[in-house]
Design a protein around this motif. Structure first.
Motif, PDB file in Angstrom:
ATOM      1  N   MET A 105       1.063 119.457  56.895  1.00  0.00           N
ATOM      2  CA  MET A 105       1.163 119.055  58.282  1.00  0.00           C
ATOM      3  C   MET A 105      -0.087 119.550  59.012  1.00  0.00           C
ATOM      4  O   MET A 105      -0.490 120.686  58.838  1.00  0.00           O
ATOM      5  N   LYS A 106      -0.648 118.703  59.805  1.00  0.00           N
ATOM      6  CA  LYS A 106      -1.855 119.064  60.555  1.00  0.00           C
ATOM      7  C   LYS A 106      -1.515 120.039  61.678  1.00  0.00           C
ATOM      8  O   LYS A 106      -0.414 120.046  62.209  1.00  0.00           O
ATOM      9  N   ALA A 107      -2.511 120.829  62.040  1.00  0.00           N
ATOM     10  CA  ALA A 107      -2.322 121.873  63.046  1.00  0.00           C
ATOM     11  C   ALA A 107      -1.857 121.303  64.387  1.00  0.00           C
ATOM     12  O   ALA A 107      -1.002 121.893  65.049  1.00  0.00           O
ATOM     13  N   GLU A 108      -2.405 120.150  64.774  1.00  0.00           N
ATOM     14  CA  GLU A 108      -2.037 119.561  66.064  1.00  0.00           C
ATOM     15  C   GLU A 108      -0.547 119.212  66.103  1.00  0.00           C
ATOM     16  O   GLU A 108       0.156 119.527  67.064  1.00  0.00           O
ATOM     17  N   LYS A 109      -0.075 118.559  65.048  1.00  0.00           N
ATOM     18  CA  LYS A 109       1.339 118.176  64.989  1.00  0.00           C
ATOM     19  C   LYS A 109       2.224 119.424  64.924  1.00  0.00           C
ATOM     20  O   LYS A 109       3.237 119.511  65.617  1.00  0.00           O
ATOM     21  N   PHE A 110       1.837 120.380  64.110  1.00  0.00           N
ATOM     22  CA  PHE A 110       2.601 121.620  63.972  1.00  0.00           C
ATOM     23  C   PHE A 110       2.739 122.316  65.324  1.00  0.00           C
ATOM     24  O   PHE A 110       3.835 122.701  65.726  1.00  0.00           O
ATOM     25  N   ASN A 111       1.649 122.468  66.042  1.00  0.00           N
ATOM     26  CA  ASN A 111       1.667 123.147  67.340  1.00  0.00           C
ATOM     27  C   ASN A 111       2.443 122.354  68.390  1.00  0.00           C
ATOM     28  O   ASN A 111       3.101 122.938  69.245  1.00  0.00           O
ATOM     29  N   ARG A 112       2.378 121.033  68.308  1.00  0.00           N
ATOM     30  CA  ARG A 112       3.145 120.202  69.232  1.00  0.00           C
ATOM     31  C   ARG A 112       4.650 120.415  68.985  1.00  0.00           C
ATOM     32  O   ARG A 112       5.417 120.608  69.921  1.00  0.00           O
ATOM     33  N   LYS A 121      12.111 119.742  61.773  1.00  0.00           N
ATOM     34  CA  LYS A 121      10.961 119.108  61.103  1.00  0.00           C
ATOM     35  C   LYS A 121      10.050 120.162  60.472  1.00  0.00           C
ATOM     36  O   LYS A 121       9.596 120.002  59.344  1.00  0.00           O
ATOM     37  N   ILE A 122       9.788 121.221  61.213  1.00  0.00           N
ATOM     38  CA  ILE A 122       8.952 122.306  60.676  1.00  0.00           C
ATOM     39  C   ILE A 122       9.638 122.936  59.472  1.00  0.00           C
ATOM     40  O   ILE A 122       9.033 123.127  58.420  1.00  0.00           O
ATOM     41  N   TYR A 123      10.919 123.236  59.636  1.00  0.00           N
ATOM     42  CA  TYR A 123      11.680 123.876  58.563  1.00  0.00           C
ATOM     43  C   TYR A 123      11.719 122.988  57.315  1.00  0.00           C
ATOM     44  O   TYR A 123      11.433 123.460  56.204  1.00  0.00           O
ATOM     45  N   SER A 124      12.071 121.742  57.472  1.00  0.00           N
ATOM     46  CA  SER A 124      12.204 120.867  56.303  1.00  0.00           C
ATOM     47  C   SER A 124      10.853 120.616  55.624  1.00  0.00           C
ATOM     48  O   SER A 124      10.797 120.444  54.408  1.00  0.00           O
ATOM     49  N   TYR A 125       9.781 120.634  56.378  1.00  0.00           N
ATOM     50  CA  TYR A 125       8.462 120.419  55.784  1.00  0.00           C
ATOM     51  C   TYR A 125       7.969 121.659  55.043  1.00  0.00           C
ATOM     52  O   TYR A 125       7.413 121.565  53.949  1.00  0.00           O
ATOM     53  N   TYR A 126       8.186 122.844  55.611  1.00  0.00           N
ATOM     54  CA  TYR A 126       7.561 124.053  55.062  1.00  0.00           C
ATOM     55  C   TYR A 126       8.459 124.950  54.206  1.00  0.00           C
ATOM     56  O   TYR A 126       7.944 125.695  53.378  1.00  0.00           O
ATOM     57  N   TYR A 127       9.765 124.912  54.381  1.00  0.00           N
ATOM     58  CA  TYR A 127      10.615 125.887  53.700  1.00  0.00           C
ATOM     59  C   TYR A 127      10.383 125.895  52.174  1.00  0.00           C
ATOM     60  O   TYR A 127      10.094 126.930  51.589  1.00  0.00           O
ATOM     61  N   LYS A 128      10.520 124.763  51.529  1.00  0.00           N
ATOM     62  CA  LYS A 128      10.373 124.713  50.068  1.00  0.00           C
ATOM     63  C   LYS A 128       8.955 125.082  49.640  1.00  0.00           C
ATOM     64  O   LYS A 128       8.760 125.721  48.608  1.00  0.00           O
ATOM     65  N   ARG A 129       7.976 124.692  50.426  1.00  0.00           N
ATOM     66  CA  ARG A 129       6.591 125.020  50.085  1.00  0.00           C
ATOM     67  C   ARG A 129       6.354 126.535  50.138  1.00  0.00           C
ATOM     68  O   ARG A 129       5.691 127.097  49.278  1.00  0.00           O
ATOM     69  N   VAL A 130       6.895 127.172  51.168  1.00  0.00           N
ATOM     70  CA  VAL A 130       6.744 128.621  51.322  1.00  0.00           C
ATOM     71  C   VAL A 130       7.442 129.342  50.167  1.00  0.00           C
ATOM     72  O   VAL A 130       6.870 130.236  49.546  1.00  0.00           O
ATOM     73  N   VAL A 131       8.668 128.938  49.866  1.00  0.00           N
ATOM     74  CA  VAL A 131       9.413 129.581  48.776  1.00  0.00           C
ATOM     75  C   VAL A 131       8.673 129.410  47.460  1.00  0.00           C
ATOM     76  O   VAL A 131       8.524 130.366  46.691  1.00  0.00           O
ATOM     77  N   TYR A 132       8.178 128.203  47.207  1.00  0.00           N
ATOM     78  CA  TYR A 132       7.438 127.953  45.962  1.00  0.00           C
ATOM     79  C   TYR A 132       6.229 128.884  45.839  1.00  0.00           C
ATOM     80  O   TYR A 132       6.001 129.494  44.804  1.00  0.00           O
ATOM     81  N   ARG A 133       5.482 129.004  46.913  1.00  0.00           N
ATOM     82  CA  ARG A 133       4.289 129.865  46.861  1.00  0.00           C
ATOM     83  C   ARG A 133       4.661 131.341  46.715  1.00  0.00           C
ATOM     84  O   ARG A 133       4.030 132.066  45.954  1.00  0.00           O
ATOM     85  N   ASP A 142      -4.171 127.374  61.326  1.00  0.00           N
ATOM     86  CA  ASP A 142      -3.841 126.984  59.955  1.00  0.00           C
ATOM     87  C   ASP A 142      -2.358 127.282  59.722  1.00  0.00           C
ATOM     88  O   ASP A 142      -2.010 128.378  59.274  1.00  0.00           O
ATOM     89  N   PRO A 143      -1.485 126.326  60.016  1.00  0.00           N
ATOM     90  CA  PRO A 143      -0.035 126.571  59.937  1.00  0.00           C
ATOM     91  C   PRO A 143       0.432 127.063  58.563  1.00  0.00           C
ATOM     92  O   PRO A 143       1.205 128.014  58.482  1.00  0.00           O
ATOM     93  N   ALA A 144      -0.045 126.437  57.498  1.00  0.00           N
ATOM     94  CA  ALA A 144       0.409 126.826  56.161  1.00  0.00           C
ATOM     95  C   ALA A 144       0.046 128.275  55.864  1.00  0.00           C
ATOM     96  O   ALA A 144       0.891 129.060  55.419  1.00  0.00           O
ATOM     97  N   GLU A 145      -1.178 128.652  56.130  1.00  0.00           N
ATOM     98  CA  GLU A 145      -1.610 130.024  55.855  1.00  0.00           C
ATOM     99  C   GLU A 145      -0.871 131.021  56.742  1.00  0.00           C
ATOM    100  O   GLU A 145      -0.501 132.103  56.300  1.00  0.00           O
ATOM    101  N   TRP A 146      -0.629 130.656  57.990  1.00  0.00           N
ATOM    102  CA  TRP A 146       0.111 131.517  58.898  1.00  0.00           C
ATOM    103  C   TRP A 146       1.525 131.744  58.382  1.00  0.00           C
ATOM    104  O   TRP A 146       2.009 132.882  58.335  1.00  0.00           O
ATOM    105  N   LEU A 147       2.181 130.674  57.954  1.00  0.00           N
ATOM    106  CA  LEU A 147       3.528 130.791  57.413  1.00  0.00           C
ATOM    107  C   LEU A 147       3.554 131.627  56.136  1.00  0.00           C
ATOM    108  O   LEU A 147       4.383 132.522  55.984  1.00  0.00           O
TER     109      LEU A 147
END
Length: 185
Positions: free
Chosen positions: A1-8, A22-34, A66-71
């Motif tokens: 997800m792009k920073a602009e959309k994430f921050n919006r 939307k944030i949760y469903s997009y990032y939760y599995k990615r965060v757990v995987y990493r 950088d939303p992904a790195e922040w998360l």
């Protein structure tokens, strides 16, 4: 997800629950995987859940470049804290410890006392990860950023030192007679 959309989405979370979803469903599995690359799955899931609960309650968040790195970094801090708490609170099982040749410890305190015979905190942490959590030498090497051969050698030396300590304790206690219920002369 792009920073602009994430921050919006982040900015509209207070008035729009779907933004959080939307944030949760997009990032939760990615965060757990990493996080699973560095921590046990249960720790990874708990860290992600704790972070998203905090995120949901937050009212004001500055722009995230950088939303992904922040998360990931935020969740890693939580995972490290959970791992440390788990290390302090683990009760030991003689069966698991027996396969390592360390049979007498049953509590966290006894294990921590035994670890004090090791020369440094790195060796103690390696042994906690290896004995308590069953991490492989490769996983410990990757997590701690230490050469695989060095981890293998440290585990071998630590086990040897523990066995020697147990043997010397047994030898020292051999033949001691305790007089219960009698006055010593």
């Amino acid at each position: 997800m792009k920073a602009e959309k994430f921050n919006r989405l982040l900015g509209s979370m207070e008035s729009d629950f779907e933004a959080f979803e939307k944030i949760y469903s997009y990032y939760y599995k990615r965060v757990v995987y990493r996080l699973c690359q560095f921590y046990r799955r249960a720790i990874a899931e708990d860290a992600a859940q704790e972070f998203f609960q905090k995120l949901y309650r937050m009212t004001r968040i500055e722009y995230v470049k950088d939303p992904a790195e922040w998360l990931y970094s935020s969740c890693s801090v939580i995972a490290e804290k959970l791992t440390a708490e788990e290390e302090r609170n683990v009760e030991y099982d003689e069966k698991n410890l027996g396969k390592e040749g360390i049979t007498y410890m049953k509590t966290t305190n006894e294990f921590e006392e035994m670890l004090k015979i090791l020369p440094n905190e790195t060796d103690r942490r390696i042994m906690r990860l290896h004995i308590l959590y069953g991490y492989t030498q490769k996983h410990i090497s990757e997590q701690m950023g230490i050469n695989y051969d060095a981890v293998r050698q440290r585990i071998t030396r630590a086990k040897q030192k523990i066995k020697e300590h147990e043997a010397s304790e047994a030898q020292r206690n051999k033949g001691q007679v305790f007089a219960y219920g009698r006055e010593e002369e």
